[in-house]
Design an enzyme around this catalytic site. Structure first.
Site, PDB file in Angstrom:
ATOM      1  N   ASP A  10      -0.305  -3.801   6.232  1.00 29.51           N
ATOM      2  CA  ASP A  10      -0.953  -3.276   7.438  1.00 29.51           C
ATOM      3  C   ASP A  10      -2.416  -3.695   7.525  1.00 29.51           C
ATOM      4  O   ASP A  10      -3.235  -3.001   8.127  1.00 29.51           O
ATOM      5  CB  ASP A  10      -0.857  -1.741   7.476  1.00 29.51           C
ATOM      6  CG  ASP A  10       0.555  -1.257   7.762  1.00 29.51           C
ATOM      7  OD1 ASP A  10       1.456  -2.085   7.963  1.00 29.51           O
ATOM      8  OD2 ASP A  10       0.751  -0.026   7.777  1.00 29.51           O
ATOM      9  N   HIS A  30       1.347   3.972   1.928  1.00 33.66           N
ATOM     10  CA  HIS A  30       1.892   4.746   3.048  1.00 33.66           C
ATOM     11  C   HIS A  30       3.421   4.817   2.978  1.00 33.66           C
ATOM     12  O   HIS A  30       4.081   3.839   2.620  1.00 33.66           O
ATOM     13  CB  HIS A  30       1.436   4.169   4.388  1.00 33.66           C
ATOM     14  CG  HIS A  30      -0.006   4.438   4.678  1.00 33.66           C
ATOM     15  ND1 HIS A  30      -0.759   3.662   5.518  1.00 33.66           N
ATOM     16  CD2 HIS A  30      -0.827   5.428   4.225  1.00 33.66           C
ATOM     17  CE1 HIS A  30      -1.993   4.153   5.586  1.00 33.66           C
ATOM     18  NE2 HIS A  30      -2.059   5.218   4.800  1.00 33.66           N
ATOM     19  N   HIS A  82      -7.509  -0.827   5.642  1.00 29.95           N
ATOM     20  CA  HIS A  82      -6.486   0.117   6.130  1.00 29.95           C
ATOM     21  C   HIS A  82      -6.367   1.267   5.123  1.00 29.95           C
ATOM     22  O   HIS A  82      -6.405   2.440   5.486  1.00 29.95           O
ATOM     23  CB  HIS A  82      -5.170  -0.629   6.290  1.00 29.95           C
ATOM     24  CG  HIS A  82      -4.014   0.199   6.751  1.00 29.95           C
ATOM     25  ND1 HIS A  82      -3.952   0.765   7.999  1.00 29.95           N
ATOM     26  CD2 HIS A  82      -2.864   0.561   6.113  1.00 29.95           C
ATOM     27  CE1 HIS A  82      -2.807   1.438   8.111  1.00 29.95           C
ATOM     28  NE2 HIS A  82      -2.132   1.331   6.983  1.00 29.95           N
ATOM     29  N   ASP A 135       5.752   4.728   5.096  1.00 25.53           N
ATOM     30  CA  ASP A 135       6.572   3.762   5.840  1.00 25.53           C
ATOM     31  C   ASP A 135       6.573   2.386   5.172  1.00 25.53           C
ATOM     32  O   ASP A 135       7.040   1.402   5.758  1.00 25.53           O
ATOM     33  CB  ASP A 135       6.123   3.669   7.309  1.00 25.53           C
ATOM     34  CG  ASP A 135       4.729   3.107   7.472  1.00 25.53           C
ATOM     35  OD1 ASP A 135       3.813   3.535   6.735  1.00 25.53           O
ATOM     36  OD2 ASP A 135       4.536   2.235   8.327  1.00 25.53           O
ATOM     37  N   HIS A 136       6.057   2.324   3.916  1.00 30.43           N
ATOM     38  CA  HIS A 136       6.113   1.082   3.141  1.00 30.43           C
ATOM     39  C   HIS A 136       6.741   1.288   1.766  1.00 30.43           C
ATOM     40  O   HIS A 136       7.099   0.314   1.105  1.00 30.43           O
ATOM     41  CB  HIS A 136       4.715   0.471   3.009  1.00 30.43           C
ATOM     42  CG  HIS A 136       4.150   0.078   4.341  1.00 30.43           C
ATOM     43  ND1 HIS A 136       4.066  -1.225   4.771  1.00 30.43           N
ATOM     44  CD2 HIS A 136       3.702   0.836   5.370  1.00 30.43           C
ATOM     45  CE1 HIS A 136       3.580  -1.258   6.007  1.00 30.43           C
ATOM     46  NE2 HIS A 136       3.349  -0.012   6.388  1.00 30.43           N
ATOM     47  N   HIS A 161       4.350  -4.615  10.614  1.00 34.33           N
ATOM     48  CA  HIS A 161       4.840  -3.964  11.842  1.00 34.33           C
ATOM     49  C   HIS A 161       4.998  -4.954  12.997  1.00 34.33           C
ATOM     50  O   HIS A 161       4.274  -5.949  13.075  1.00 34.33           O
ATOM     51  CB  HIS A 161       3.860  -2.867  12.309  1.00 34.33           C
ATOM     52  CG  HIS A 161       3.839  -1.668  11.418  1.00 34.33           C
ATOM     53  ND1 HIS A 161       4.635  -0.563  11.618  1.00 34.33           N
ATOM     54  CD2 HIS A 161       3.103  -1.401  10.309  1.00 34.33           C
ATOM     55  CE1 HIS A 161       4.387   0.335  10.668  1.00 34.33           C
ATOM     56  NE2 HIS A 161       3.466  -0.147   9.855  1.00 34.33           N
ATOM     57  N   HIS A 211       0.839  -1.212   0.000  1.00 29.51           N
ATOM     58  CA  HIS A 211       0.000   0.000   0.000  1.00 29.51           C
ATOM     59  C   HIS A 211       0.865   1.249   0.000  1.00 29.51           C
ATOM     60  O   HIS A 211       2.080   1.165   0.108  1.00 29.51           O
ATOM     61  CB  HIS A 211      -1.002  -0.014   1.161  1.00 29.51           C
ATOM     62  CG  HIS A 211      -0.419   0.115   2.530  1.00 29.51           C
ATOM     63  ND1 HIS A 211       0.421  -0.832   3.092  1.00 29.51           N
ATOM     64  CD2 HIS A 211      -0.543   1.086   3.484  1.00 29.51           C
ATOM     65  CE1 HIS A 211       0.764  -0.456   4.310  1.00 29.51           C
ATOM     66  NE2 HIS A 211       0.200   0.715   4.574  1.00 29.51           N
TER      67      HIS A 211
HETATM   68 FE    FE Z   1       2.624   0.875   8.134  1.00 37.74          FE
HETATM   69 ZN    ZN Z   2       0.039   1.724   6.503  1.00 37.69          ZN
END
Ligand code: FE
Ligand code: ZN
Length: 241
Positions: A133, A58, A114, A60-61, A171, A56
Site C-alpha cells: 500500500d 494491516h 503508509h 487486509d494483507h 489494491h 505490512h
Molecule cells: Fe491495504
Molecule cells: Zn494497508
C-alpha cells in the site's frame, strides 16, 4: 524474465500476488488477506508454494496467513520492524536484505509512510516490484503512520528502479486515483490516455495492474511531485477529494 507475477483478486479491491520463478518453479504469495481463494489459485497454478511474503501489518494483507500456513507449511517473511504486529515470522527482514525465490533474488526496500514498518520487494529478474500500500497505480497509500517526507523518500526509491519494472500493488484503486490525477494534472496527455485505458479495462472487469514504472512516472502525480512539501500537499488534497 524469470519471475512472473499474477494477481489474485481478494476481498472487494485487494490484490495478492502469486510470484513464480520460471527456472525453478518456486512460488511465493504476497499479502494474503484470506486463505481460500489463494489456496485455489495456488492449486490451479500447480499446487506449489515456497514462501509467504508480507509488506505490512494491516489485516487486509495478513488475515489469511495462519490458515495458509496450516495448508502449506512454508516460511513467512516480513519486516523486522513490525515483527510484533505481524503473524509469527520465520524470517524478519530489513532494507537491503535478499529473499531467494528459486534462482531469483528479491531485494527488500524499506518504504515507511503508509505504516512505519512497511516494506516492498523488488525482483530484478522481472523486473517487478511488490509495493503493498505504498504506491498504487496513479496514486499512493494513505499516511496512517508516517510523514509526507518519509513517503516521498519511499517513492524516490521506486523512482530509481528500471523503467520496465512492473508495479504489483495491493489494491485496485486506479479508476478513482485517475479522477484525482486528472483533476490536478488535466493537460497530461499520457495521463488522459491511461485514464481512458483504465476505464475500458474496468468496464471489462479486468485488472489495471501490474503497470510499468515508466508509465507511472509519466502519469502518477505522487511520483511526479518535485519535493516532499509538494507531495504532502497533494496527499492532503487527495484526502479531501
Ligand atoms: Fe491495504
Ligand atoms: Zn494497508
Amino acid at each position: 524474465m524469470t519471475v512472473t507475477a499474477t494477481q489474485v483478486p481478494v476481498l472487494s479491491d485487494n490484490y495478492s500476488w502469486l510470484l513464480r520463478d520460471s527456472a525453478s518453479g518456486a512460488t511465493a504469495i504476497v499479502d494474503p488477506p484470506v486463505a481460500e481463494p489463494i489456496i485455489a489459485a495456488i492449486e490451479q497454478a500447480g499446487g506449489r508454494l515456497d514462501m509467504i511474503l508480507l509488506t505490512h501489518h494491516h489485516d487486509d494483507h495478513i488475515g489469511g496467513v495462519d490458515a495458509l500456513r496450516a495448508r502449506f507449511p512454508v516460511p513467512v517473511i516480513g519486516a523486522a520492524a513490525d515483527a510484533h504486529r505481524l503473524p509469527r515470522l520465520d524470517r524478519a527482514v530489513a532494507e537491503g536484505d535478499i529473499v531467494r525465490l528459486g534462482t531469483a533474488e528479491g531485494r527488500v526496500i524499506a518504504t515507511p509512510g503508509h505504516t512505519l514498518g512497511h516494506i516492498a520487494y523488488f525482483f530484478a529478474d522481472g523486473p517487478l516490484l511488490c509495493c503493498g500500500d505504498t504506491m498504487f497505480s496513479l496514486g499512493c497509500g494513505r499516511l496512517f503512520e508516517g510523514t509526507a517526507q518519509q513517503m516521498f523518500d519511499s517513492f524516490a526509491k521506486f523512482a530509481a528502479l528500471p523503467d520496465a519494472t512492473l508495479i504489483c500493488c495491493g489494491h485496485e484503486y486506479t479508476a478513482s486515483n485517475a479522477r484525482f490525477a486528472l483533476a490536478v494534472d488535466p493537460d497530461n496527455a499520457a495521463l488522459k490516455a491511461r485514464a481512458a485505458e483504465v476505464e475500458r479495462l474496468r468496464a471489462e472487469g479486468r485488472p489495471t495492474v501490474p503497470v510499468r514504472l515508466d508509465l507511472e512516472r509519466a502519469t502518477n502525480p505522487f511520483l511526479r511531485a518535485p519535493t516532499a512539501a509538494a507531495f504532502g500537499e497533494l496527499r492532503a488534497h487527495k484526502d479531501r477529494f
